[in-house]
Design a protein around this motif. Structure first.
Motif, PDB file in Angstrom:
ATOM      1  N   LEU A   7       0.990  -1.269   0.065  1.00 26.69           N
ATOM      2  CA  LEU A   7      -0.085  -0.027  -0.014  1.00 26.69           C
ATOM      3  C   LEU A   7       0.858   1.290   0.049  1.00 26.69           C
ATOM      4  CD1 LEU A   7      -2.830   1.316   0.062  1.00 26.69           C
ATOM      5  CD2 LEU A   7      -2.632   1.224   2.552  1.00 26.69           C
ATOM      6  N   TRP A   8       1.622   1.312   0.754  1.00 25.95           N
ATOM      7  CA  TRP A   8       2.683   2.373   0.826  1.00 25.95           C
ATOM      8  C   TRP A   8       3.203   3.000  -0.496  1.00 25.95           C
ATOM      9  CZ3 TRP A   8       7.713   3.876   0.008  1.00 25.95           C
ATOM     10  CH2 TRP A   8       8.638   3.060  -0.216  1.00 25.95           C
ATOM     11  N   HIS A   9       3.557   1.783  -1.440  1.00 26.53           N
ATOM     12  CA  HIS A   9       4.023   2.125  -2.876  1.00 26.53           C
ATOM     13  C   HIS A   9       3.058   2.849  -3.507  1.00 26.53           C
ATOM     14  CE1 HIS A   9       6.650  -1.629  -1.912  1.00 26.53           C
ATOM     15  NE2 HIS A   9       7.474  -0.737  -2.176  1.00 26.53           N
ATOM     16  N   PHE A  10       1.636   2.470  -3.377  1.00 30.00           N
ATOM     17  CA  PHE A  10       0.876   2.894  -4.135  1.00 30.00           C
ATOM     18  C   PHE A  10       0.511   4.605  -3.673  1.00 30.00           C
ATOM     19  CE2 PHE A  10      -0.626  -1.368  -4.478  1.00 30.00           C
ATOM     20  CZ  PHE A  10      -0.421  -1.480  -5.857  1.00 30.00           C
ATOM     21  N   ARG A  11       0.405   4.487  -2.364  1.00 30.84           N
ATOM     22  CA  ARG A  11       0.219   5.959  -1.749  1.00 30.84           C
ATOM     23  C   ARG A  11       1.422   6.898  -2.054  1.00 30.84           C
ATOM     24  NH1 ARG A  11      -4.462   6.497   1.725  1.00 30.84           N
ATOM     25  NH2 ARG A  11      -3.150   8.561   2.118  1.00 30.84           N
ATOM     26  N   ALA A  12       2.769   6.363  -2.064  1.00 40.44           N
ATOM     27  CA  ALA A  12       3.598   7.315  -2.376  1.00 40.44           C
ATOM     28  C   ALA A  12       3.552   7.803  -3.866  1.00 40.44           C
ATOM     29  CB  ALA A  12       5.054   6.518  -2.299  1.00 40.44           C
ATOM     30  N   LEU A  13       2.833   7.215  -4.826  1.00 41.17           N
ATOM     31  CA  LEU A  13       2.595   7.555  -6.108  1.00 41.17           C
ATOM     32  C   LEU A  13       1.388   8.394  -6.208  1.00 41.17           C
ATOM     33  CD1 LEU A  13       3.691   4.287  -7.892  1.00 41.17           C
ATOM     34  CD2 LEU A  13       4.920   6.577  -7.928  1.00 41.17           C
ATOM     35  N   GLU A  14       0.706   8.634  -4.825  1.00 39.92           N
ATOM     36  CA  GLU A  14      -0.605   9.349  -4.690  1.00 39.92           C
ATOM     37  C   GLU A  14      -1.836   8.789  -5.541  1.00 39.92           C
ATOM     38  OE1 GLU A  14       0.326  13.701  -5.761  1.00 39.92           O
ATOM     39  OE2 GLU A  14       1.809  13.666  -4.321  1.00 39.92           O
ATOM     40  N   TYR A  15      -1.818   7.623  -5.277  1.00 38.75           N
ATOM     41  CA  TYR A  15      -2.996   7.002  -5.904  1.00 38.75           C
ATOM     42  C   TYR A  15      -3.989   6.901  -4.950  1.00 38.75           C
ATOM     43  CZ  TYR A  15       0.223   4.415  -9.313  1.00 38.75           C
ATOM     44  OH  TYR A  15       1.016   4.378 -10.721  1.00 38.75           O
ATOM     45  N   CYS A  16      -5.067   7.074  -5.385  1.00 36.66           N
ATOM     46  CA  CYS A  16      -6.540   7.085  -4.459  1.00 36.66           C
ATOM     47  C   CYS A  16      -7.033   5.978  -3.982  1.00 36.66           C
ATOM     48  CB  CYS A  16      -7.432   7.963  -5.512  1.00 36.66           C
ATOM     49  SG  CYS A  16      -9.011   7.882  -4.937  1.00 36.66           S
ATOM     50  N   ASN A  17      -7.363   5.861  -2.878  1.00 36.74           N
ATOM     51  CA  ASN A  17      -7.765   4.401  -2.355  1.00 36.74           C
ATOM     52  C   ASN A  17      -9.097   4.280  -2.714  1.00 36.74           C
ATOM     53  OD1 ASN A  17      -5.659   4.323  -0.473  1.00 36.74           O
ATOM     54  ND2 ASN A  17      -6.847   4.896   1.398  1.00 36.74           N
ATOM     55  N   ARG A  18      -9.942   4.987  -3.164  1.00 38.42           N
ATOM     56  CA  ARG A  18     -11.259   4.852  -3.898  1.00 38.42           C
ATOM     57  C   ARG A  18     -11.078   4.072  -5.156  1.00 38.42           C
ATOM     58  NH1 ARG A  18     -13.663   9.287  -3.567  1.00 38.42           N
ATOM     59  NH2 ARG A  18     -14.335   8.958  -1.466  1.00 38.42           N
ATOM     60  N   GLY A  19     -10.100   4.774  -5.821  1.00 39.70           N
ATOM     61  CA  GLY A  19      -9.996   4.367  -7.344  1.00 39.70           C
ATOM     62  C   GLY A  19      -9.022   2.792  -7.247  1.00 39.70           C
ATOM     63  N   MET A  20      -8.399   2.785  -6.419  1.00 43.60           N
ATOM     64  CA  MET A  20      -7.656   1.303  -5.926  1.00 43.60           C
ATOM     65  C   MET A  20      -8.515   0.283  -5.636  1.00 43.60           C
ATOM     66  SD  MET A  20      -3.765   1.964  -4.348  1.00 43.60           S
ATOM     67  CE  MET A  20      -4.283   3.206  -3.079  1.00 43.60           C
ATOM     68  N   ARG A  21      -9.539   0.640  -4.888  1.00 45.03           N
ATOM     69  CA  ARG A  21     -10.453  -0.332  -4.344  1.00 45.03           C
ATOM     70  C   ARG A  21     -11.260  -0.976  -5.594  1.00 45.03           C
ATOM     71  NH1 ARG A  21     -12.839   0.041   1.635  1.00 45.03           N
ATOM     72  NH2 ARG A  21     -11.081   1.522   2.518  1.00 45.03           N
TER      73      ARG A  21
END
Length: 81
Positions: A7-21
């Motif tokens: 998750l931290w990799h995605f967050r570091a790239l500023e990916y949205c939780n809602r979109g990832m879900r």
């Protein structure tokens, strides 16, 4: 070597939780599994999705670490919830 994207990799790239879900759900991947264990890099690469590939490349550049690198400001960023 365990090549997983966390998750931290995605967050570091500023990916949205809602979109990832939504993205993971559309591929039959449980969000809780992503939160607990990350995602196999090969699965993300096989998707052909540019953002998934970017996440794999970023995870590789950090040595596939499960936890954010100490002092890495990128790990603290994140998009919408």
């Amino acid at each position: 070597m365990n090549k997983r994207v966390y998750l931290w990799h995605f967050r570091a790239l500023e990916y949205c939780n809602r979109g990832m879900r939504r993205w993971f759900a559309s591929r039959g991947i449980a969000w809780q599994d992503v939160l607990n264990d990350g995602v196999d890099a090969e699965l993300l690469l096989a998707s052909g999705d540019a953002m998934a590939i970017a996440a794999v490349e970023f995870a590789a550049s950090t040595g596939w670490t499960r936890e954010p690198i100490a002092g890495d400001a990128a790990a603290k960023r994140g998009g919408c919830v």
